[in-house]
Write a protein that holds these residues in place. Sequence first.
Motif, short mmCIF file in Angstrom:
data_model
loop_
_atom_site.label_atom_id
_atom_site.label_comp_id
_atom_site.label_asym_id
_atom_site.label_seq_id
_atom_site.Cartn_x
_atom_site.Cartn_y
_atom_site.Cartn_z
N GLU A 81 26.99 -47.84 -48.72
CA GLU A 81 27.51 -49.01 -49.04
C GLU A 81 26.53 -50.18 -48.47
N ASN A 82 26.69 -51.15 -48.96
CA ASN A 82 25.83 -52.43 -48.68
C ASN A 82 26.30 -52.93 -47.10
N LEU A 83 25.40 -53.64 -46.55
CA LEU A 83 25.89 -54.40 -45.34
C LEU A 83 27.14 -55.17 -45.51
N SER A 84 28.21 -55.02 -45.12
CA SER A 84 29.28 -56.14 -45.28
C SER A 84 29.22 -57.43 -44.80
N ALA A 115 13.58 -48.75 -46.16
CA ALA A 115 14.55 -48.10 -46.73
C ALA A 115 15.30 -47.12 -45.79
N TRP A 116 16.77 -47.06 -46.22
CA TRP A 116 17.52 -46.26 -45.33
C TRP A 116 18.23 -46.77 -44.17
N THR A 117 17.88 -48.22 -43.90
CA THR A 117 18.29 -48.86 -42.77
C THR A 117 19.58 -49.95 -43.19
N LEU A 118 19.81 -50.56 -42.35
CA LEU A 118 21.04 -51.55 -42.33
C LEU A 118 20.47 -52.60 -43.39
N VAL A 119 19.26 -53.03 -43.44
CA VAL A 119 18.66 -54.15 -44.31
C VAL A 119 17.62 -53.35 -44.98
N GLU A 120 17.90 -53.02 -46.40
CA GLU A 120 16.95 -52.42 -47.19
C GLU A 120 17.04 -53.21 -48.59
N ARG A 121 17.97 -53.80 -49.03
CA ARG A 121 18.28 -54.57 -50.54
C ARG A 121 18.34 -56.05 -50.08
N GLN A 122 17.85 -56.56 -51.45
CA GLN A 122 17.75 -57.90 -51.45
C GLN A 122 19.08 -58.94 -50.76
N PRO A 123 20.38 -58.48 -51.30
CA PRO A 123 21.27 -59.35 -50.83
C PRO A 123 21.51 -58.97 -49.14
N GLU A 124 21.05 -57.92 -48.85
CA GLU A 124 21.19 -57.83 -47.08
C GLU A 124 20.19 -58.74 -46.40
N LEU A 125 18.95 -58.64 -47.04
CA LEU A 125 17.88 -59.36 -46.60
C LEU A 125 18.32 -61.02 -46.75
N ASP A 126 18.68 -61.50 -47.93
CA ASP A 126 19.02 -62.94 -47.76
C ASP A 126 20.05 -63.12 -46.85
N MET A 127 21.17 -62.26 -46.67
CA MET A 127 22.04 -62.57 -45.77
C MET A 127 21.66 -62.65 -44.15
N VAL A 128 20.84 -61.86 -44.03
CA VAL A 128 20.46 -61.93 -42.47
C VAL A 128 19.41 -62.97 -42.02
N MET A 129 18.70 -63.38 -43.30
CA MET A 129 17.88 -64.36 -43.02
C MET A 129 18.50 -65.64 -43.04
N GLU A 130 19.29 -65.79 -43.87
CA GLU A 130 20.44 -67.32 -43.89
C GLU A 130 21.24 -67.23 -42.59
N LEU A 131 21.69 -66.13 -42.01
CA LEU A 131 22.70 -66.01 -40.82
C LEU A 131 22.08 -66.35 -39.59
N THR A 132 20.49 -65.80 -39.36
CA THR A 132 19.65 -65.82 -38.11
C THR A 132 18.96 -67.12 -37.93
N ASP A 133 18.50 -67.32 -36.72
CA ASP A 133 18.11 -68.48 -36.39
C ASP A 133 16.63 -68.47 -36.47
N PRO A 134 15.69 -69.34 -37.00
CA PRO A 134 14.46 -69.15 -37.56
C PRO A 134 13.60 -69.46 -36.57
N LYS A 135 14.24 -69.66 -35.10
CA LYS A 135 13.30 -69.76 -34.07
C LYS A 135 13.27 -68.66 -33.23
N PHE A 136 14.36 -67.60 -33.53
CA PHE A 136 14.38 -66.37 -32.90
C PHE A 136 14.33 -65.15 -33.72
N VAL A 137 14.35 -65.17 -35.14
CA VAL A 137 14.45 -64.06 -35.72
C VAL A 137 13.38 -64.33 -36.86
N PHE A 138 12.35 -63.18 -36.98
CA PHE A 138 11.30 -63.24 -37.91
C PHE A 138 11.29 -61.97 -38.64
#
Length: 192
Positions: A81-84, A115-138
Amino acid sequence: YPGIERFQDDMPQYLTQPPAVFKKLLDDAGIALCTIGSGGQYLDPARLQATIQNNAERAKYISHFGCKHLKVNLSQRVGSENLSADNGKILARNLNEVGKRTMDAGIKFAFHPHAWTLVERQPELDMVMELTDPKFVFLVLDTGHATLGGIDPVKALRDYYPRVASIHLKDAEPKYSTARGWKGPAPSQEEH
């Protein structure tokens, strides 16, 4: 190579000693430390404080070597399942918190889509990058793991360049090429 990236599990005998002990070993070998790999449990509230503390300690340790970022692998995914959206919000909040603590040592907190972790796919990457603070998450962008998960590494580099802390250059079998339409999910370890 002028430097290495070690996993925290590879160096338990050094992480409990003053950084000077490991620094001497590296200096004697003529190499530098780029970062160490770290991990943690980012969705389990019972283990979050230990994850924050572990990463803060690792950041403080590697700051003695002139490192700029802490490379972090996220928890293993459960099932296919994708990251909800709900878990994405929890993950982002917790990544922000860890990033604040590593930044206290002057170290960028950089998660590694894998691969095989919580963020492995494009929608997951986009979601996490959008929801995280660019000052703290790289981001540590791995071209091979990104490709296996269906993330176009060139597009990801363009889209997130200001937040890329480092790049791992790896390849994947041509059948998994995003340029040929591969969208993921990553094949099993046995398949690849």
